[in-house]
Every structure is written in structure tokens, then in C-alpha cells.
Design a protein around this motif. Sequence first.
Motif, PDB file in Angstrom:
ATOM      1  N   HIS A 138      -8.531  -3.877  -5.865  1.00  0.00           N
ATOM      2  CA  HIS A 138      -8.439  -3.926  -4.405  1.00  0.00           C
ATOM      3  C   HIS A 138      -9.596  -3.133  -3.791  1.00  0.00           C
ATOM      4  O   HIS A 138     -10.022  -2.120  -4.341  1.00  0.00           O
ATOM      5  CB  HIS A 138      -7.092  -3.340  -3.944  1.00  0.00           C
ATOM      6  CG  HIS A 138      -6.829  -3.608  -2.499  1.00  0.00           C
ATOM      7  ND1 HIS A 138      -7.383  -2.844  -1.511  1.00  0.00           N
ATOM      8  CD2 HIS A 138      -6.135  -4.586  -1.889  1.00  0.00           C
ATOM      9  CE1 HIS A 138      -7.007  -3.341  -0.338  1.00  0.00           C
ATOM     10  NE2 HIS A 138      -6.252  -4.398  -0.538  1.00  0.00           N
TER      11      HIS A 138
ATOM     12  N   GLY B 178      -7.307  -5.173   7.096  1.00  0.00           N
ATOM     13  CA  GLY B 178      -6.750  -4.177   8.009  1.00  0.00           C
ATOM     14  C   GLY B 178      -7.480  -4.069   9.328  1.00  0.00           C
ATOM     15  O   GLY B 178      -7.255  -3.116  10.088  1.00  0.00           O
TER      16      GLY B 178
ATOM     17  N   LYS C 112       0.863  -1.204   0.000  1.00  0.00           N
ATOM     18  CA  LYS C 112       0.000   0.000   0.000  1.00  0.00           C
ATOM     19  C   LYS C 112       0.896   1.251   0.000  1.00  0.00           C
ATOM     20  O   LYS C 112       1.888   1.263  -0.716  1.00  0.00           O
ATOM     21  CB  LYS C 112      -0.978  -0.063   1.173  1.00  0.00           C
ATOM     22  CG  LYS C 112      -1.722  -1.409   1.190  1.00  0.00           C
ATOM     23  CD  LYS C 112      -2.854  -1.489   2.169  1.00  0.00           C
ATOM     24  CE  LYS C 112      -3.467  -2.887   2.108  1.00  0.00           C
ATOM     25  NZ  LYS C 112      -4.627  -3.053   2.955  1.00  0.00           N
TER      26      LYS C 112
ATOM     27  N   SER D  69      -6.177  -9.531   7.000  1.00  0.00           N
ATOM     28  CA  SER D  69      -5.633  -9.776   8.345  1.00  0.00           C
ATOM     29  C   SER D  69      -4.901 -11.112   8.459  1.00  0.00           C
ATOM     30  O   SER D  69      -4.939 -11.762   9.505  1.00  0.00           O
ATOM     31  CB  SER D  69      -6.738  -9.656   9.403  1.00  0.00           C
ATOM     32  OG  SER D  69      -7.253  -8.330   9.430  1.00  0.00           O
TER      33      SER D  69
ATOM     34  N   GLU E  71     -10.823 -11.270  -0.827  1.00  0.00           N
ATOM     35  CA  GLU E  71     -10.518 -10.447   0.338  1.00  0.00           C
ATOM     36  C   GLU E  71     -11.812  -9.860   0.897  1.00  0.00           C
ATOM     37  O   GLU E  71     -12.281  -8.811   0.412  1.00  0.00           O
ATOM     38  CB  GLU E  71      -9.586  -9.299  -0.057  1.00  0.00           C
ATOM     39  CG  GLU E  71      -8.259  -9.746  -0.607  1.00  0.00           C
ATOM     40  CD  GLU E  71      -7.193  -8.667  -0.436  1.00  0.00           C
ATOM     41  OE1 GLU E  71      -6.236  -8.921   0.295  1.00  0.00           O
ATOM     42  OE2 GLU E  71      -7.342  -7.585  -0.994  1.00  0.00           O
TER      43      GLU E  71
ATOM     44  N   GLY F 223      -0.765  -5.577   6.081  1.00  0.00           N
ATOM     45  CA  GLY F 223       0.025  -5.146   7.243  1.00  0.00           C
ATOM     46  C   GLY F 223       1.193  -6.062   7.571  1.00  0.00           C
ATOM     47  O   GLY F 223       2.319  -5.597   7.810  1.00  0.00           O
TER      48      GLY F 223
HETATM   49  P1  PGA Z   1      -4.290  -6.707   5.594  1.00  0.00           P
HETATM   50  O1  PGA Z   1      -4.511  -6.197   4.087  1.00  0.00           O
HETATM   51  O2  PGA Z   1      -3.439  -7.950   5.505  1.00  0.00           O
HETATM   52  O3  PGA Z   1      -3.571  -5.575   6.266  1.00  0.00           O
HETATM   53  O4  PGA Z   1      -5.619  -6.978   6.171  1.00  0.00           O
HETATM   54  C1  PGA Z   1      -4.759  -7.119   3.063  1.00  0.00           C
HETATM   55  C2  PGA Z   1      -4.926  -6.394   1.768  1.00  0.00           C
HETATM   56  O5  PGA Z   1      -5.396  -5.259   1.784  1.00  0.00           O
HETATM   57  O6  PGA Z   1      -4.594  -6.927   0.696  1.00  0.00           O
END
Ligand code: PGA
Length: 263
Positions: free
Chosen positions: A102, A182, A16, A221, A176, A243
Motif C-alpha cells: 500500500h 484519501g 487502515k 477515493s 491506486e 474512507g
Molecule cells: P481511499 O483509500 O478510498 O480513502 O482513497 C483507498 C486506499 O488507501 O486503499
Amino acid sequence: MSSSSARKIFVGGNWKCNPSTKAAVSTLCETLNGAPAFPGNCQVVVCPTALHLGTVQDKLKRGDIELGVQNVWKDAKAGAWTGELTCDLVKDFGAKWVVLGHSERRHTVSHESSALIGEKVATTLAAGLSVIACVGEQLADRKAGTTMDIVVEQLAPIVAATPAEAWSDRMVIAYEPVWAIGTGVVATPEQAQETHANIRAWLRGKIGDKADQARIIYGGSVTAANCSDLIKREDIDGFLVGGASLKPEFINIVSSATLKAKM
Ligand code: PGA
């Protein structure tokens, strides 16, 4: 029944707009450089900001990590697309993969429609690049029991834009759930497997046996602590990691591919 062992595990790191300095990007690359060889059954891709591609190319000293970007414009060629990236630029800078659709682009940043994402998929694959195409429902959709309705609406233009030859290697679907991105609230292995299996079954109706070659990865996550239970599920072929891709635990998430090899 899909033959999960025939599919190469895919683990992507979606950085990101992180880290926010070149120095921190270099440190992250050094962490990756220090990792032992990745499992042979795992393909690893990291997607830094486009501004950091050069830094990553300088600092990353291993041949087993491919590079991607987080978006492109729907026209491949140079032109008047202020603030965008074209596939031609991405190729010239040596990145191979493009994240498209995304949830942060669908819902948060620029409200991209499924139709626009389909156009971008077509352009990107036609340019010879590879795609991580993201789909996923919001919490209200899951509560209403309409997860697959939402996912199918998002998938349909992606599938229509994907030539048959791309499914085995150049197209990866990332499921996702938006409520898991997140938030620290990961989908349970049962929830993820159920949706992945539903996606593969739907794909089979559209692309036949190619559905068994298609990689369907989970994102939302994912951590070193929860990846092992997820990767053991039949239709989960890897991860898109946000993350945790900024931390040393990304290496552990990649290593979880060995659990699939043992199945
Ligand atoms: P995350 O993000 O692992 O921080 O939840 C996943 C993504 O946005 O692809």
C-alpha cells in the motif's frame, strides 16, 4: 481483449487504523450485517486493524465477507520481529488476505521498497494466504508521463513472486494512484481504464493468458457516487476502498458489481 465477465468482481475494504474503538468496530460490523445479500459475482474482503480481527470475527455474522490484514513481515514464522505480524499468526487468527505494498507503507509509514514487497508477496502466497498487491504512481509521475514506468517497477517483483496458479484467485492487483488516495480526487474512468489496460497488457507479456484471469482493482477515493462509472470499464475488476469502507455506502459500492454482470 480481456474477458472481463469471466473475472469475479473483488471489493476490499481497507480500514487502515480505523475505527479507533472496539465499540465503533462493532457498529460497523452491524451495518454490514444489515446489508442484503451481496451480488453473486462479487467477492468481498474487509481488512480491519490486526487488533480488531477478533472483534470483527465475533460481530460479523455473515459468511460472504472474508477477512484480511494490512501488512505482514517477510518471514512467515515466529521470530524476533518486534511490532510485525507473521503469516503464521495471520493464518492462526483466521484471516485469508493480506494487503501488501500500500502506498502508505511504500511512501508514508515505513518506506518499503518494491524488492521488500516482492519478498513479502512470495512469503504470503507460499504460506497459502492471498494477496492484494498495491501499485500506483504519485502526482509528479503522472504529470511527467511516467506512470507506467513507476507501476512496472513496482509490479515486476510482485509478478516474479507470484506462482502461475495464484493469478486466478489468490493474487489481486490494486492500482491506486497515490494522488487519489484519501484526497477525494478520484481517477476518471478513462484514466483508470487506460492504466488498468496497460497493466493487463504488460502482465500478458509476463504471464501470458493468465493476464486475462488476473483481477486488477482500482483504489483511490472510490465512493458510492463514482463506482458505477468505474466498474463498467472493461479492465476494472473491482475496488480497494479506504474512507468509504467505513460507511454504509460500502454496501452500495459492493452492489455496483451487478452493473458488470449486466454488461
Ligand atoms: P481511499 O483509500 O478510498 O480513502 O482513497 C483507498 C486506499 O488507501 O486503499
